[in-house]
Design an enzyme around this catalytic site. Sequence first.
Site, PDB file in Angstrom:
ATOM      1  N   ARG A 262      16.107  33.682  57.157  1.00  0.00           N
ATOM      2  CA  ARG A 262      17.540  33.443  57.025  1.00  0.00           C
ATOM      3  C   ARG A 262      18.028  33.972  55.684  1.00  0.00           C
ATOM      4  O   ARG A 262      17.407  33.742  54.647  1.00  0.00           O
ATOM      5  CB  ARG A 262      17.869  31.953  57.154  1.00  0.00           C
ATOM      6  CG  ARG A 262      17.614  31.413  58.555  1.00  0.00           C
ATOM      7  CD  ARG A 262      17.999  29.969  58.705  1.00  0.00           C
ATOM      8  NE  ARG A 262      17.612  29.470  60.020  1.00  0.00           N
ATOM      9  CZ  ARG A 262      17.658  28.200  60.390  1.00  0.00           C
ATOM     10  NH1 ARG A 262      18.066  27.294  59.531  1.00  0.00           N
ATOM     11  NH2 ARG A 262      17.298  27.833  61.609  1.00  0.00           N
ATOM     12  N   ARG A 277      14.964  25.424  50.397  1.00  0.00           N
ATOM     13  CA  ARG A 277      15.819  26.376  51.109  1.00  0.00           C
ATOM     14  C   ARG A 277      15.335  27.787  50.782  1.00  0.00           C
ATOM     15  O   ARG A 277      15.625  28.330  49.726  1.00  0.00           O
ATOM     16  CB  ARG A 277      17.284  26.194  50.693  1.00  0.00           C
ATOM     17  CG  ARG A 277      18.267  26.971  51.556  1.00  0.00           C
ATOM     18  CD  ARG A 277      19.687  26.762  51.077  1.00  0.00           C
ATOM     19  NE  ARG A 277      20.146  25.395  51.279  1.00  0.00           N
ATOM     20  CZ  ARG A 277      20.712  24.957  52.412  1.00  0.00           C
ATOM     21  NH1 ARG A 277      20.878  25.769  53.431  1.00  0.00           N
ATOM     22  NH2 ARG A 277      21.120  23.709  52.510  1.00  0.00           N
ATOM     23  N   GLU A 349      17.498  16.657  55.647  1.00  0.00           N
ATOM     24  CA  GLU A 349      17.245  17.111  57.018  1.00  0.00           C
ATOM     25  C   GLU A 349      15.876  17.788  57.145  1.00  0.00           C
ATOM     26  O   GLU A 349      15.512  18.628  56.326  1.00  0.00           O
ATOM     27  CB  GLU A 349      18.324  18.095  57.464  1.00  0.00           C
ATOM     28  CG  GLU A 349      18.102  18.629  58.878  1.00  0.00           C
ATOM     29  CD  GLU A 349      18.882  19.898  59.166  1.00  0.00           C
ATOM     30  OE1 GLU A 349      18.450  20.664  60.047  1.00  0.00           O
ATOM     31  OE2 GLU A 349      19.905  20.145  58.493  1.00  0.00           O
ATOM     32  N   SER A 352      16.543  19.290  63.494  1.00  0.00           N
ATOM     33  CA  SER A 352      17.811  19.200  64.201  1.00  0.00           C
ATOM     34  C   SER A 352      17.509  19.419  65.676  1.00  0.00           C
ATOM     35  O   SER A 352      16.901  20.422  66.052  1.00  0.00           O
ATOM     36  CB  SER A 352      18.777  20.276  63.678  1.00  0.00           C
ATOM     37  OG  SER A 352      20.073  20.079  64.183  1.00  0.00           O
ATOM     38  N   ARG A 391       9.444  21.921  54.810  1.00  0.00           N
ATOM     39  CA  ARG A 391      10.104  20.678  54.399  1.00  0.00           C
ATOM     40  C   ARG A 391       9.199  19.471  54.647  1.00  0.00           C
ATOM     41  O   ARG A 391       9.245  18.491  53.901  1.00  0.00           O
ATOM     42  CB  ARG A 391      11.441  20.522  55.118  1.00  0.00           C
ATOM     43  CG  ARG A 391      12.479  21.521  54.620  1.00  0.00           C
ATOM     44  CD  ARG A 391      13.877  21.168  55.029  1.00  0.00           C
ATOM     45  NE  ARG A 391      14.846  22.066  54.392  1.00  0.00           N
ATOM     46  CZ  ARG A 391      16.154  21.865  54.333  1.00  0.00           C
ATOM     47  NH1 ARG A 391      16.666  20.772  54.879  1.00  0.00           N
ATOM     48  NH2 ARG A 391      16.952  22.721  53.737  1.00  0.00           N
TER      49      ARG A 391
END
Length: 430
Positions: A262, A277, A349, A352, A391
């Site tokens: 990403r 991130r 988070e 999801s 994560r």
Amino acid sequence: MHDIRLIRDDPAAFDAGLARRGVAAASERLLALDTARRDAITRSEAAMAERNAASKEVGKAKASGDEAEFERLRALVGQKKDEIARLDEEAKARDAELRAELLGLPNLPLADVPEGEDEDGNVELHRRGAPPSFDFAPKEHFDIPGIRAGMDFETAAKLSGARFVLLTGAIARIHRALAQFMLETHISENGLLEVNGPVMVREEAMIGTGQLPKFGEDSYLLREGLWLIPTSEVTLTNIVQGDILDEATLPRRMTAHSLCFRSEAGSAGRDTSGMLRQHQFEKVEMVSVTHPDKGEEELERMRGCAEDILDRLGLAYRTMTLCAGDMGFGARKTYDLEVWLPGQDTYREISSVSFCGDFQARRMNARYRPEGGGKPDFVHTLNGSGLAVGRTLIAVLENGQREDGSVALPEALAPWLGGRTHLSAAGELV
């Protein structure tokens, strides 16, 4: 993508659904394009009927010796041929405009999705486990002594720039163990089919799951015209692209461990410390392709699969139902799992899990054939992280840290770490 027939039937309901997501009303614009497209098709069909009728009369006029009528009819046939071509091009252009508009609009939320504009409107479903208490100030993952040697941001920056990390030694092994543990749990206990697929896909695959055309800047386009996947949801979901599946084969439940890429466009200054991130990361993804009657039930099952991984690792977390304004582009309902990170003293988070209805299936033209016969209908799709590996590594290390710089590791990982359950302050598995 939305069904234009449903928008025709109830444009007000469609606009109300968009409004819940903070998107301006679009039905008037869409229906105008739809009307223009259908009008061009109707006029083309009428012109074709006139051409066909004139064509039948041409021969009769020629045979009767009526040269004037013959020439008139022949000219009419040519005129109608040109008119049909023009109208067909007009219909094609309006259809392309309509499709482009529909591709840019988000999915509509289910009725039970909470109202809200952003994360402040999310509603906690439940929380599990208690955050650990420390008699010292807990550190963030990159500051724990036992981790520093195996988590190298400086060398990664030399190789690739910011937002990359080089994992070595024990840290690399724990990272790999987490992925193996997740995969084995999903395959052996949750009944998911393991898939090892490509991380480069065609543009159609990115369109199919909703990454394109709206979010192209968030992903990486290669010079060959292929895209690096931002999640293996793209690969797994598009396996059924263009297919008509037998109803008896549903649901299809799949999982994959893959690299993800990403660009993080627009996220400058957010979560840049450590490996929270990154431009390149790994996830164990879950995807389900289901019968329309089973989609929402499958969402609850998938959420349970993701929560089970956190339970087995002994990590405290909370499950949030996202509000309409905070959901992803393709979702009708989403649960976010947020794990406790002691170093940040907050929940972040880690997964999801989303139900997309037939939104992606329409973009991919993925359907199923009813067992009792009848017209093929669109499948429903779901996706969820089970979990984000990097994560989860952060959470395991921060929650297991000790004052001396060592880390106690979850027992669930021992089979993939040679029975070892601790990381020493020197960075060694013991």
